[in-house]
Design an enzyme around this catalytic site. Sequence first.
Site, PDB file in Angstrom:
ATOM      1  N   ASN A   9      30.925  58.837  45.060  1.00 16.25           N
ATOM      2  CA  ASN A   9      32.221  58.919  45.744  1.00 16.25           C
ATOM      3  C   ASN A   9      32.808  60.297  45.433  1.00 16.25           C
ATOM      4  OD1 ASN A   9      34.819  58.643  46.719  1.00 16.25           O
ATOM      5  ND2 ASN A   9      35.468  57.140  45.181  1.00 16.25           N
ATOM      6  N   TRP A  10      32.724  61.184  46.398  1.00 11.05           N
ATOM      7  CA  TRP A  10      33.155  62.569  46.156  1.00 11.05           C
ATOM      8  C   TRP A  10      34.666  62.734  46.205  1.00 11.05           C
ATOM      9  CZ3 TRP A  10      29.295  65.773  49.647  1.00 11.05           C
ATOM     10  CH2 TRP A  10      27.993  65.543  49.173  1.00 11.05           C
ATOM     11  N   LYS A  11      35.354  61.709  46.672  1.00 11.88           N
ATOM     12  CA  LYS A  11      36.820  61.760  46.819  1.00 11.88           C
ATOM     13  C   LYS A  11      37.212  62.992  47.653  1.00 11.88           C
ATOM     14  CE  LYS A  11      37.102  59.105  42.623  1.00 11.88           C
ATOM     15  NZ  LYS A  11      37.837  58.689  41.446  1.00 11.88           N
ATOM     16  N   HIS A  96      39.588  50.988  47.095  1.00 10.44           N
ATOM     17  CA  HIS A  96      39.499  51.767  45.859  1.00 10.44           C
ATOM     18  C   HIS A  96      40.886  51.791  45.201  1.00 10.44           C
ATOM     19  CE1 HIS A  96      39.088  55.137  43.137  1.00 10.44           C
ATOM     20  NE2 HIS A  96      37.773  54.966  43.222  1.00 10.44           N
ATOM     21  N   GLU A  98      42.546  54.056  43.898  1.00 11.57           N
ATOM     22  CA  GLU A  98      43.400  55.183  44.301  1.00 11.57           C
ATOM     23  C   GLU A  98      44.078  54.875  45.638  1.00 11.57           C
ATOM     24  OE1 GLU A  98      40.408  58.205  43.869  1.00 11.57           O
ATOM     25  OE2 GLU A  98      40.483  57.868  41.713  1.00 11.57           O
ATOM     26  N   GLU A 177      35.530  47.870  39.377  1.00 12.17           N
ATOM     27  CA  GLU A 177      36.003  49.154  38.837  1.00 12.17           C
ATOM     28  C   GLU A 177      37.272  48.947  38.022  1.00 12.17           C
ATOM     29  OE1 GLU A 177      34.329  52.714  41.035  1.00 12.17           O
ATOM     30  OE2 GLU A 177      36.255  52.249  41.938  1.00 12.17           O
ATOM     31  N   GLY A 183      37.937  57.777  35.906  1.00 13.06           N
ATOM     32  CA  GLY A 183      38.352  59.158  35.660  1.00 13.06           C
ATOM     33  C   GLY A 183      38.928  59.395  34.275  1.00 13.06           C
ATOM     34  N   SER A 223      33.951  56.184  35.055  1.00 15.14           N
ATOM     35  CA  SER A 223      33.429  57.140  34.065  1.00 15.14           C
ATOM     36  C   SER A 223      31.924  56.986  33.801  1.00 15.14           C
ATOM     37  CB  SER A 223      34.211  57.043  32.753  1.00 15.14           C
ATOM     38  OG  SER A 223      35.569  57.339  32.966  1.00 15.14           O
ATOM     39  N   GLY A 244      32.159  58.619  40.436  1.00 18.42           N
ATOM     40  CA  GLY A 244      33.128  59.581  40.953  1.00 18.42           C
ATOM     41  C   GLY A 244      32.789  60.986  40.460  1.00 18.42           C
ATOM     42  N   GLY A 245      33.445  61.403  39.393  1.00 19.15           N
ATOM     43  CA  GLY A 245      33.301  62.765  38.862  1.00 19.15           C
ATOM     44  C   GLY A 245      31.858  63.242  38.735  1.00 19.15           C
TER      45      GLY A 245
HETATM   46  P1  PGA Z   1      34.825  58.223  37.975  1.00 23.18           P
HETATM   47  O1  PGA Z   1      35.356  57.566  39.347  1.00 23.18           O
HETATM   48  O2  PGA Z   1      33.339  58.040  37.942  1.00 23.18           O
HETATM   49  O3  PGA Z   1      35.233  59.659  38.065  1.00 23.18           O
HETATM   50  O4  PGA Z   1      35.499  57.489  36.866  1.00 23.18           O
HETATM   51  C1  PGA Z   1      34.843  56.354  39.797  1.00 23.18           C
HETATM   52  C2  PGA Z   1      35.536  55.954  41.054  1.00 23.18           C
HETATM   53  O5  PGA Z   1      36.681  56.362  41.267  1.00 23.18           O
HETATM   54  O6  PGA Z   1      34.957  55.234  41.875  1.00 23.18           O
END
Ligand code: PGA
Length: 269
Positions: A9-11, A96, A98, A177, A183, A223, A244-245
């Site tokens: 997930n590149w956001k 998600h 966010e 999640e 994050g 994470s 994510g990251g």
């Molecule tokens: P993260 O993000 O791996 O940076 O914690 C995961 C996500 O938001 O799906």
Amino acid sequence: MRRSLIVGNWKMNTSFSEAVVLTTTIKKGTEHLDHIEVVLCPPFVWLLGIKEALRTHPPHFSLGAQDVYFEDEGAFTGEISSLMLKGLCRYVILGHSERRRLFGETDEIVNKKIKACLRSRLTPIVAVGEKKRLDLEHEFESEVKRLYDKGNVVPSLLESLKGLDKEEIREIVIAYEPIWAIGTNSPATGIYVNFVCDIIRKEIAKNWSEEVSQEVRILYGGSVDSTNAYEILHQPEIDGVLVGGASLKTREFLAIAKAAALKPDIRNA
Ligand code: PGA
């Protein structure tokens, strides 16, 4: 068969050229890992260009979107429909944390979005998670009960999946999640995640069927990186990860995919 699924997930990150390099490098690095599935979710605006730049890709490699709107067309400024995504990607991340926190997305909205995706034959990846880390070591019973509290993992998932029949449940992917792990560089342990994924699977069995519960893939996100992927991915109830990251770093993401490739497939009894 529950095939391991690794989702990036590149956001809201990458320029177009970065996105193309990242995609082509990851495609190349995972070409031989054909017993797992790899999905990259770039920002909407790069999807078409990436698809064109890729030209061909193996069936175990595909693209996903990070969201979708539930209406098919109309006066919805700024939104993208599932009909528009059809043909561009195969998966769509929905709910998600966010989106829930920053854009007011509710379980009811997620439910409509899931139905829109299924109508367009896109596979929804439905995210749910608790806000606060559970203290399973010391407060086991009350903490497990907390997962069933209004707005927490179980009710939120059931509300998001409301009205879906068995066949439709088979088509979805669940992403567990925990919000406190996203994050933060503070992932949940494999045992912790396996425990919650087991509860989720049992709820699917109770509300739909045991057979369906054994088919649905449940991912973990929060994470994940190359240092913890193996431990998390090799738990029996975890069928992949939503990254994510670390999905923005080729080496990290490829190491995670390789860790997944070491897990044997879990077949239905
Ligand atoms: P993260 O993000 O791996 O940076 O914690 C995961 C996500 O938001 O799906």
